[in-house]
Design a protein around this motif. Structure first.
Motif, mmCIF file in Angstrom:
data_model
loop_
_atom_site.group_PDB
_atom_site.id
_atom_site.type_symbol
_atom_site.label_atom_id
_atom_site.label_comp_id
_atom_site.label_asym_id
_atom_site.label_seq_id
_atom_site.Cartn_x
_atom_site.Cartn_y
_atom_site.Cartn_z
ATOM 1 N N PHE A 74 0.840 -1.199 0.000
ATOM 2 C CA PHE A 74 0.000 0.000 0.000
ATOM 3 C C PHE A 74 0.885 1.263 0.000
ATOM 4 N N LEU A 75 0.303 2.337 -0.499
ATOM 5 C CA LEU A 75 0.963 3.664 -0.484
ATOM 6 C C LEU A 75 0.144 4.601 0.391
ATOM 7 N N LEU A 76 0.800 5.160 1.450
ATOM 8 C CA LEU A 76 0.167 6.170 2.300
ATOM 9 C C LEU A 76 0.651 7.545 1.839
ATOM 10 N N GLU A 77 -0.261 8.465 1.587
ATOM 11 C CA GLU A 77 0.074 9.790 1.040
ATOM 12 C C GLU A 77 -0.133 10.883 2.087
ATOM 13 N N ASP A 78 0.738 11.945 1.976
ATOM 14 C CA ASP A 78 0.630 13.157 2.798
ATOM 15 C C ASP A 78 0.582 12.834 4.284
ATOM 16 N N VAL A 79 1.661 12.249 4.765
ATOM 17 C CA VAL A 79 1.750 11.924 6.190
ATOM 18 C C VAL A 79 2.148 13.197 6.933
ATOM 19 N N THR A 80 1.287 13.673 7.811
ATOM 20 C CA THR A 80 1.512 14.949 8.499
ATOM 21 C C THR A 80 1.569 14.811 10.009
ATOM 22 N N GLU A 81 1.396 13.591 10.544
ATOM 23 C CA GLU A 81 1.466 13.434 11.985
ATOM 24 C C GLU A 81 1.783 11.990 12.325
ATOM 25 N N ASN A 82 2.129 11.778 13.591
ATOM 26 C CA ASN A 82 2.375 10.420 14.069
ATOM 27 C C ASN A 82 1.047 9.640 14.115
ATOM 28 N N SER A 83 1.129 8.317 13.820
ATOM 29 C CA SER A 83 -0.090 7.513 13.851
ATOM 30 C C SER A 83 0.266 6.027 14.048
ATOM 31 N N VAL A 84 -0.796 5.220 14.295
ATOM 32 C CA VAL A 84 -0.645 3.763 14.408
ATOM 33 C C VAL A 84 -1.493 3.116 13.318
ATOM 34 N N LEU A 85 -0.881 2.288 12.499
ATOM 35 C CA LEU A 85 -1.553 1.602 11.381
ATOM 36 C C LEU A 85 -1.747 0.140 11.773
ATOM 37 N N GLN A 86 -2.921 -0.433 11.414
ATOM 38 C CA GLN A 86 -3.238 -1.837 11.681
ATOM 39 C C GLN A 86 -3.241 -2.620 10.370
ATOM 40 N N CYS A 87 -2.469 -3.706 10.333
ATOM 41 C CA CYS A 87 -2.437 -4.623 9.180
ATOM 42 C C CYS A 87 -3.088 -5.948 9.629
ATOM 43 N N PHE A 88 -4.098 -6.454 8.859
ATOM 44 C CA PHE A 88 -4.819 -7.678 9.296
ATOM 45 C C PHE A 88 -4.928 -8.664 8.154
ATOM 46 N N PHE A 89 -4.978 -9.937 8.530
ATOM 47 C CA PHE A 89 -5.266 -11.066 7.619
ATOM 48 C C PHE A 89 -6.188 -12.038 8.376
ATOM 49 N N SER A 90 -7.022 -12.794 7.593
ATOM 50 C CA SER A 90 -7.851 -13.878 8.177
ATOM 51 C C SER A 90 -7.416 -15.205 7.553
ATOM 52 N N CYS A 91 -7.472 -16.184 8.359
ATOM 53 C CA CYS A 91 -7.040 -17.507 7.892
ATOM 54 C C CYS A 91 -7.981 -18.557 8.513
ATOM 55 N N SER A 92 -8.659 -19.298 7.652
ATOM 56 C CA SER A 92 -9.612 -20.339 8.082
ATOM 57 C C SER A 92 -10.639 -19.744 9.018
ATOM 58 N N GLY A 93 -11.098 -18.585 8.667
ATOM 59 C CA GLY A 93 -12.147 -17.935 9.440
ATOM 60 C C GLY A 93 -11.657 -17.208 10.670
ATOM 61 N N VAL A 94 -10.360 -17.212 10.884
ATOM 62 C CA VAL A 94 -9.792 -16.511 12.051
ATOM 63 C C VAL A 94 -8.997 -15.278 11.554
ATOM 64 N N GLN A 95 -9.250 -14.094 12.142
ATOM 65 C CA GLN A 95 -8.537 -12.845 11.756
ATOM 66 C C GLN A 95 -7.455 -12.532 12.771
ATOM 67 N N LYS A 96 -6.323 -12.113 12.222
ATOM 68 C CA LYS A 96 -5.196 -11.725 13.068
ATOM 69 C C LYS A 96 -4.592 -10.428 12.529
ATOM 70 N N ASP A 97 -4.174 -9.505 13.399
ATOM 71 C CA ASP A 97 -3.601 -8.217 12.932
ATOM 72 C C ASP A 97 -2.336 -7.877 13.724
ATOM 73 N N THR A 98 -1.626 -6.868 13.195
ATOM 74 C CA THR A 98 -0.412 -6.351 13.854
ATOM 75 C C THR A 98 -0.358 -4.834 13.670
ATOM 76 N N ALA A 99 0.241 -4.128 14.602
ATOM 77 C CA ALA A 99 0.288 -2.655 14.574
ATOM 78 C C ALA A 99 1.623 -2.152 14.020
ATOM 79 N N LEU A 100 1.557 -1.024 13.308
ATOM 80 C CA LEU A 100 2.762 -0.330 12.798
ATOM 81 C C LEU A 100 2.744 1.101 13.332
ATOM 82 N N TYR A 101 3.797 1.461 14.075
ATOM 83 C CA TYR A 101 3.915 2.823 14.609
ATOM 84 C C TYR A 101 4.647 3.704 13.588
ATOM 85 N N ILE A 102 3.960 4.716 13.090
ATOM 86 C CA ILE A 102 4.513 5.644 12.073
ATOM 87 C C ILE A 102 4.923 6.929 12.783
ATOM 88 N N THR A 103 6.180 7.293 12.631
ATOM 89 C CA THR A 103 6.710 8.529 13.232
ATOM 90 C C THR A 103 6.969 9.554 12.119
#
Length: 546
Positions: A74-103
């Motif tokens: 993915f491409l994130l445009e015009d980053v102007t502040e700190n934020s936390v991004l969530q990336c998720f996938f589901s597998c066999s009906g189960v969803q799992k995610d992880t956080a990305l801290y953007i500075t």
């Protein structure tokens, strides 16, 4: 078959987390640094062999660039502040995610230094302040104030309580002389190495601090009385000022600005200017001295008066001996009030406004006499004097004095001799001496012989007449029985006569030149007479027994 199904169901109920532990979700880069306003590329991936629904959650504008069986970009445009991004996938009906801290970061591109004020009085406090308008993250910033190359103060923003404040630092300093012309600057560092980034630096413009001391008022030096049209010098001095070389002087006579010349030494500064008042009356002089933000002004009243020299008049500056001479001494019409006059030689002091005069008969002894006219005027309680002089030139025909033209002269044989004869007269007469019809050169020394013994006839002539005199010259030698003492006396006498002759000659020549300058018209007549004098000289000498 029924028993197998029941066993499988019981196994799933007894181990509910078994499916979740079969796959992982990851994101790259982690952690993520992005410059303010820039874009960031994110890659989300999973270990699930056959993932179901997936994506990212963020409030920034996002665009999917690419994908694969187990990843998405993915491409994130015009980053102007700190934020936390969530990336998720589901597998066999189960969803799992992880956080990305953007500075988000902003380098210290603009560092501003303020000196308040830039000119500071001695012993007063001044503030050195530095701030960075746009910088992030603030907790990674360090600001350092520098005085020259030395660190004056340092501040970091690692504290959470400080991180919410502005990116600025300030310090108060008391002004001393050694601070004058010191350079101050500010250095900023944004250290992102703990976040996986680099070190960003910025510097302010260097500013110079000026220290001054200006506690004493200027002093004007000038006479309280000025004469109209006469150049006078006005001075203005400050006894204690720092830095003295930076003091700026402006000087005025009423509304007329003068052109001062300034100088300094140590803590003293001064300036002088030429003033020429053209109007009489009360006027004002002003001296304005400025140093940095401070200026001091001093004024001095003066009185301008008019007092030209008195007028001295002689009815005839070249009178003939025996004629009357009238000398008048009067005040100038521009002098106000009228002065009191005194004429040298006049027995009485004239009343104010009245001329002084003197009437006398010119004599030969008055030739070269000087007269002076003195005017006295009281102005503002001060007594002023002006004097005018003039010289009288009395004209009289030639004559011979025994002291300057002896009738009997003794020469010593073998010695250099000169005929001694200087006539009196004004204009200075010309002199011609003859012997046996031959003109004798009076400017050339001659070695005395017996042939020089005899009578010489000298005739002096000017425009008023002529006079003649016989001079007997005797040349004496050793063979005539002159004793040694007599010879000594003769030698001494001769030497004395030579000295007198030379002195009279040297005195006679400049007098002759000066008198000729004073009577140009008479000199023209004298030239005509001289041209005729040589022709008749022999006859005149015969008539005087030459």
């Amino acid at each position: 078959m029924l028993l197998l199904a029941i066993w499988t169901l019981l196994a799933l109920i007894a181990c509910p987390g078994t499916t979740e532990e079969l796959f992982e979700v990851s994101v790259w880069p982690n952690p993520a640094l992005v410059k303010f306003g820039q874009s960031l590329t994110i890659n989300c991936s999973t270990t699930c062999p056959d993932p179901g629904p997936s994506g990212i959650e963020t409030f920034f504008k996002k665009t999917q660039l690419d994908r694969g069986p187990q990843w998405k970009k993915f491409l994130l445009e015009d980053v102007t502040e700190n934020s936390v991004l969530q990336c998720f996938f589901s597998c066999s009906g189960v969803q799992k995610d992880t956080a990305l801290y953007i500075t988000m970061y902003q380098p210290p591109e603009q560092v501003i230094l303020d000196l308040q004020p830039e000119w500071v009085a001695m012993d007063e406090a001044f503030t050195v302040k530095c701030h960075v308008p746009s910088v992030a993250p603030l907790e990674s910033l360090t600001l350092t104030l520098l005085q020259g190359n030395q660190e004056l103060h340092r501040k970091d923003f690692t504290s959470l309580s400080v991180a919410s404040q502005r990116a600025e630092v300030a310090v108060n300093v008391r002004a001393q002389r050694e601070n004058d012309r010191c350079n101050f600057s500010c250095h900023a560092e944004l250290d992102l190495s703990p976040q996986g980034g680099g070190l960003f630096q910025g510097n302010s413009v260097t500013k110079e601090l000026r220290i001054f001391e200006f506690s004493q008022s200027p002093q004007i030096g000038v006479s309280s009385l000025l004469e109209v049209g006469v150049a006078e010098t006005m001075s203005c001095e400050v006894a204690r000022v720092f830095p003295a070389q930076d003091a700026v002087f402006r000087m005025f006579l009423e509304d007329q600005e003068l052109s001062p010349f300034s100088s300094w030494k140590g803590d003293a500064a001064w300036a002088s200017a030429t003033i020429r008042a053209m109007e009489t009356g009360d006027q004002e002089l002003t001296c304005l001295v400025s140093l940095g933000p401070m200026e001091q002004r001093v004024r001095r009243p003066v009185h301008v008066y008019s007092f030209p020299p008195p007028i001295l008049e002689v009815e005839d500056a070249y009178p003939l001996a025996g004629t009357d001479v009238n000398v008048t001494c009067s005040g100038h019409v521009l002098t106000s009030p009228s002065p009191t006059l005194r004429l040298q030689g006049s027995p009485n002091l004239s009343a104010p406004g009245e001329p002084a005069w003197l009437l006398f008969t010119a004599r030969e002894e008055d030739d070269g006499r000087k007269f002076s006219c003195e005017a006295s005027l009281e102005v503002q309680g001060q007594q002023l004097l002006k004097t005018t002089e003039i010289q009288l030139h009395v004209l009289y025909k030639p004559r011979f004095e025994e002291s300057s033209c002896p009738g009997n002269q003794i020469w010593v044989e073998g010695m250099n001799q000169m005929l001694v004869c200087i006539p009196e007269g004004n204009p200075a007469p010309s002199l011609v001496c003859m012997r046996n019809g031959m003109i004798v050169d009076l400017d050339v020394l001659q070695k005395a012989t017996q042939n020089h013994t005899g009578t010489y006839c000298c005739t002096a002539t000017n425009q008023l007449g002529s006079a003649s005199k016989d001079i007997a010259v005797i040349v004496q030698g050793l063979h005539e029985g002159i004793t040694s003492s007599t010879i000594f006396i003769i030698i001494i006498s001769t030497l004395g006569m030579a000295v007198i002759t030379i002195a009279l000659y040297l005195n006679y020549q400049p007098c002759k030149r000066n008198r000729r300058k004073r009577a140009p018209r008479q000199r023209e007549q004298h030239r005509d007479e001289e041209s005729q004098f040589a022709d008749i000289q022999a006859e005149e000498c015969n008539s005087h027994r030459c």
